[in-house]
Design a protein around this motif. Sequence first.
Motif, mmCIF file in Angstrom:
data_model
loop_
_atom_site.group_PDB
_atom_site.id
_atom_site.type_symbol
_atom_site.label_atom_id
_atom_site.label_comp_id
_atom_site.label_asym_id
_atom_site.label_seq_id
_atom_site.Cartn_x
_atom_site.Cartn_y
_atom_site.Cartn_z
ATOM 1 N N SER A 171 15.076 -3.792 18.724
ATOM 2 C CA SER A 171 14.670 -5.193 18.793
ATOM 3 C C SER A 171 15.319 -5.921 19.969
ATOM 4 N N PHE A 172 16.358 -5.328 20.567
ATOM 5 C CA PHE A 172 16.945 -5.973 21.745
ATOM 6 C C PHE A 172 15.980 -5.880 22.921
ATOM 7 N N GLU A 173 15.082 -4.875 22.888
ATOM 8 C CA GLU A 173 14.080 -4.757 23.949
ATOM 9 C C GLU A 173 12.778 -5.440 23.539
ATOM 10 N N ASN A 174 12.424 -5.272 22.285
ATOM 11 C CA ASN A 174 11.182 -5.857 21.804
ATOM 12 C C ASN A 174 11.501 -6.668 20.549
ATOM 13 N N GLN A 175 11.631 -7.967 20.761
ATOM 14 C CA GLN A 175 12.221 -8.805 19.733
ATOM 15 C C GLN A 175 11.461 -8.821 18.411
ATOM 16 N N LYS A 176 10.146 -8.586 18.486
ATOM 17 C CA LYS A 176 9.360 -8.623 17.252
ATOM 18 C C LYS A 176 9.828 -7.573 16.255
ATOM 19 N N LEU A 177 10.406 -6.512 16.785
ATOM 20 C CA LEU A 177 10.771 -5.403 15.901
ATOM 21 C C LEU A 177 11.818 -5.790 14.866
ATOM 22 N N ILE A 178 12.521 -6.908 15.101
ATOM 23 C CA ILE A 178 13.521 -7.331 14.113
ATOM 24 C C ILE A 178 12.855 -7.615 12.768
ATOM 25 N N ILE A 179 11.583 -8.067 12.829
ATOM 26 C CA ILE A 179 10.857 -8.316 11.579
ATOM 27 C C ILE A 179 10.700 -7.003 10.819
ATOM 28 N N VAL A 202 25.426 -1.523 5.507
ATOM 29 C CA VAL A 202 24.938 -1.220 6.856
ATOM 30 C C VAL A 202 24.559 -2.500 7.579
ATOM 31 N N VAL A 203 23.844 -3.378 6.878
ATOM 32 C CA VAL A 203 23.401 -4.617 7.518
ATOM 33 C C VAL A 203 24.606 -5.457 7.928
ATOM 34 N N ALA A 204 25.616 -5.499 7.044
ATOM 35 C CA ALA A 204 26.818 -6.275 7.370
ATOM 36 C C ALA A 204 27.501 -5.708 8.615
ATOM 37 N N LEU A 205 27.557 -4.373 8.695
ATOM 38 C CA LEU A 205 28.198 -3.760 9.871
ATOM 39 C C LEU A 205 27.420 -4.091 11.141
ATOM 40 N N LEU A 206 26.084 -4.001 11.051
ATOM 41 C CA LEU A 206 25.273 -4.327 12.233
ATOM 42 C C LEU A 206 25.501 -5.780 12.647
ATOM 43 N N LEU A 207 25.568 -6.648 11.647
ATOM 44 C CA LEU A 207 25.806 -8.066 11.931
ATOM 45 C C LEU A 207 27.115 -8.266 12.671
ATOM 46 N N VAL A 208 28.151 -7.629 12.167
ATOM 47 C CA VAL A 208 29.478 -7.824 12.751
ATOM 48 C C VAL A 208 29.533 -7.235 14.154
ATOM 49 N N VAL A 209 29.042 -5.996 14.279
ATOM 50 C CA VAL A 209 29.196 -5.300 15.554
ATOM 51 C C VAL A 209 28.268 -5.886 16.621
ATOM 52 N N TYR A 210 27.058 -6.238 16.215
ATOM 53 C CA TYR A 210 26.062 -6.682 17.205
ATOM 54 C C TYR A 210 25.840 -8.198 17.168
ATOM 55 N N TRP A 211 26.833 -8.945 16.749
ATOM 56 C CA TRP A 211 26.649 -10.373 16.565
ATOM 57 C C TRP A 211 26.150 -11.065 17.835
ATOM 58 N N ASN A 212 26.712 -10.701 18.975
ATOM 59 C CA ASN A 212 26.305 -11.352 20.221
ATOM 60 C C ASN A 212 24.844 -11.090 20.543
ATOM 61 N N ILE A 214 22.520 -10.320 18.392
ATOM 62 C CA ILE A 214 21.667 -10.942 17.388
ATOM 63 C C ILE A 214 21.453 -12.414 17.725
ATOM 64 N N ARG A 215 22.487 -13.061 18.224
ATOM 65 C CA ARG A 215 22.370 -14.477 18.543
ATOM 66 C C ARG A 215 21.369 -14.728 19.649
ATOM 67 N N GLN A 216 21.145 -13.718 20.477
ATOM 68 C CA GLN A 216 20.191 -13.897 21.565
ATOM 69 C C GLN A 216 18.752 -13.615 21.144
ATOM 70 N N LEU A 217 18.587 -13.120 19.912
ATOM 71 C CA LEU A 217 17.223 -12.847 19.451
ATOM 72 C C LEU A 217 16.467 -14.158 19.245
ATOM 73 N N ASN A 218 15.159 -14.070 19.394
ATOM 74 C CA ASN A 218 14.307 -15.229 19.156
ATOM 75 C C ASN A 218 14.382 -15.640 17.684
ATOM 76 N N LYS A 219 14.793 -16.884 17.454
ATOM 77 C CA LYS A 219 15.024 -17.330 16.080
ATOM 78 C C LYS A 219 13.778 -17.181 15.211
ATOM 79 N N LYS A 220 12.636 -17.403 15.855
ATOM 80 C CA LYS A 220 11.385 -17.376 15.111
ATOM 81 C C LYS A 220 11.218 -16.035 14.385
#
Lengths: 543, 544
Positions: A171-179, A202-212, A214-220
């Motif tokens: 999703s860092f390359e294709n933001q829609k994939l976060i859905i 797993v989700v918590a770890l991804l959140l913590v490790v990739y927080w920066n 994630i913040r750049q992802l499109n909020k929508k």
Amino acid sequence: MKINNFLINFKKLITGNWLLVLILTIAAFLRLWQLGSVPPSLTPDEASLGYNAYSILKTGKDEYGQSLPIIFKSFGDYKPGLYVYLTVPFVAVFGLNEWSTRLPSALAGIVAVILIYLIAKSLFRNHGSLGLAAAFVAATNPWLIYFSRGAWEANVSLLLVLAGVYFFLRSFENQKLIILSLIFFSSTLLTYQGAKLSTVMVVALLLVVYWNEIRQLNKKYVVYGLILGGIIALPIVSTIFNGQAGRLSVFSIFSYHRPPEEIQKYSDSYYYLFHSEPLNYLRAITGRWFNVFSGKFLFFEGDTENPIHTAPYQGVLLLADLFFLPLGFYFFFKNKLQKEYVFVFLWLLFAPLSAAISRDTTSAVRSLNTAIPFILISSFGLVYFLKKFRYVGFVIATIFYILAITYFADAYFVHVPAHNSNFWRYGYKEAVQYVVQNQSKYERIVFEQSFNQPYIYFLFYNPKIGTTVLEKSLNIKDVGLVQSLDNIEFKQIDWQVLKNEHGALIVASPISLPPDFSKDADLLKEIKYLNDRDVAFDIIKIK
Amino acid sequence: MTNFFKKYWLIIIIVLFAAFLRFWKLDTYPALNADEAAIGYNAYSLIQTGKDEHGNSWPIHFQSFNDYKPGLYFYLVLPFVKFISLNEWAVRIPNAFLGVLTVFIVYFLVKELFQKERLALVSALFLAISPWHIHFSRGGWEVNTATFFLTFGILLFLKALKKPSTFTFAVCFLTLILSLYTYHAARIIVPLLGFGVLGLYRKESLIKNNFRPLLISSLLAILLLIPLAKDLVSGGVFSRAAGVGLFADKGPINRINEQRGEHGNVTSLVGKLVHNKVANYGLAFFENWADHYHGEFLFLTGDAIQRNKVPETGQMYLFDILFLTVGFIVIFRNLSKSWKLIIWWLLVAPVAAALTFQAPHALRAENMIIPLVIVSALGFTRVVDWLRNKNFKVGLWLLGIFMVWLFGRYEHIYWSHMSKEFSFSSQYGVKELITYIKENGSEFKDIVVTDRYDQPYILFLFYLQYPPEDFQGKHSLTSRDEFGFSTVRDFDNFHFESINFQSAKEQYPGSLIVGTPGEILKEANIIKRIYGTNGFEYFDIVAN
């Protein structure tokens, strides 16, 4: 359009990548060969999943007459239902049998190898053929194979976690994939009880490790994903509040206290400082966590507490990993510890936690997610070993893997049936088939009651009566034992009473019968376990 | 002199602390066990008669309970028995002292390997407070003495590399050989470690430049090994080693038969190829070996044998798991030759223990603790550096409190719970019993003592200081039991047997009968109940 894109991508992945195709063939072989007969019989849970799929297919209702439930009551353990729905098409095509019941998990296991390949490639870009190595290690990994062979919801859940992780990383390359990622993560909850903890981890770890990132992802997209995921997860989350998650407390370590005399021994003035109950729980949890990393569990004996989770005298990793795993740790940590490494390492540390807080001292199924970081790290060992020692390395690695895979395949395909058929509840199918054939000859049939839920085998192997008579004669007590089905009663064997029931057909394990039962009854059939020594059931007729 | 203290005051404090932990109440806690009594009494016997308890003169292995104990430690104890008499101090001082010295040696070893003062200090401190090392320093544990010689030998080798001469190599080899004379396991560890070291340092043109000194000292070493080799091939020693060895365990063989049977046909070729002695004993070895790295063993509950541990405590502290993890990551990132040596040591340390059928085995694998504390110390320094760099003072405090708390818990359990929880792990109550018999036993014709608690005869010899010349040749050893041990049933007017109260009453009129509370009937004429220092009732004494 999107699906078309995906298929094109998939075609690209496969064509020109003959090694991956070869690995997938190996993976498919190890997961599909003799799937109906190894493991040797269905567990009650497998039979229940299969039968409910059949019931949904024929009537749109589960065994209790619930229309299209999201959570199946089953034995009172309330199984999240995705596995049942995945099984429906296979039952429709192949009929209701062991093969069709187990196929969804086996296919999930094969697709998991592709996802591990993709995850390894997108996590570690500059490590040559790491993706292929990871795919190979995954294809031959006993842990994944054990749970791909059998209707294990945990295995489908693992696949969904892998999909969630993969699309998260993409999703860092294709933001829609976060859905898509969030949908996959939340659908694990629909699949497996234990996912509540392991997926959140797993989700918590991804959140913590990739927080920066994630913040750049499109909020929508994030909000869309959260809403969709929330809708999917809602029915499961609500069970936590209406008591249907009670089974979790049965398996929780916190439901088991130290006996008072044990506490008495440590009741001195230092009790609260050094011997308190919370500390005791902490010790128990730590011990279970260590067990996941023990040689016994990983390599030599496997899950001794739950023999159906592993093969006899074989751990959850290949013996070759005894060499490649330590090597893998070495080459893994040689790298600059960027996010990807931190994520995999933390996943390794945290994935066993759901096993650590459970009652059993080991549980391969509850710690199944741990297989993924182990596989990734082990493939570091393989890749760099080959890189460093080239041809010699290739010869050594080949020898190691051939020996280890041979040992594993022998343990699995020969010894699981021969050694563990009793743990797999072998004999129910054979007993049920005998009873069903002769059902009309007897007025009274008594089948030994047990938490192996004998009724489900009647429904599974003779589904016609199931769909027609089920709702009328099914008496469910709250503990989840069915009392009778047509003229078949499920009861504890009380020989003093039963021996006077002249002409009745009794199905019971030999330990429940007196050794001299032949005084009062004729032995009609003896069903032996596959070790060819012990008897699973004696089918007798009272004189 | 003041310079010396200025330079070394920290390590001196650590060593003093180590000494305090090892010597405090060393004579009384834990109670003397039968093996220690054997060491003391055989030394006493040698002083008095030049022969051991069974009449063998100046042996290399002591026959003792037919377990043929390696002899060097007996000879270390000998002067202490000579000068402070036969008591617990004499048996325990040498080992406790060498345990303290090992802390000092580790300091120098780490300095030699890594040239880092702080790492050396922390390593020494971690060894000083190590439950594993403290446990085997407190008592006549030969293994701990062997670990000292081994560690010292490695240090001497590194020193010898810097200053190669016949003398330095000879001293190094001699030290390592002493460890071979001290403990069985060292005979496997030392060669393995030696080959590893030689392999690692081969590029220092070790052999080419120092051919003469190496050759001479090697010849000397071989000369010194001849007596050991001769003694090893003689029947008794070998059969003891075989008795605890991996092949004494019939489990893998039975499993072969079971597994071949499961192939449907015991003669099937696949069955034979996959399930055979090489495979099953090989797997058993690797499983045993891997068991020594199990977190449960290292950090949580320790050895399975009560005598080798304290309750609810691992061989190391729980905080070590954090430091070891960090330590290994740091080591892997930059694997220098010195760290390779430590890793190799850690890998081979449990090999001897893995070749026996009890695993994990804290006693036989004790030398693991040296590489482990060094790696842990590395992890500790890195964690502290990291917290300091982040200026995370609360973290430092929490870490410190956590460590002190775990150390406190260990000491508390050691002193307050060990002897109560594991009341049969050592021979509690026996000293009290013998003291009573010494005062009151003279008027009885026979003294019958239960054999329930491990080899009572040797503790009686020890505490009575029974004249060895009256014992030698006038007793007989029983044949070996299922665990390979023999014992002595009678000497003088003492008889050691399991008490059947009714028949003992008839057999020994006018005797003193000493049994466990379970063996003695309630209505018997109990004249004294003997309690151990832990308050547990061990013996009831009946005047018959």
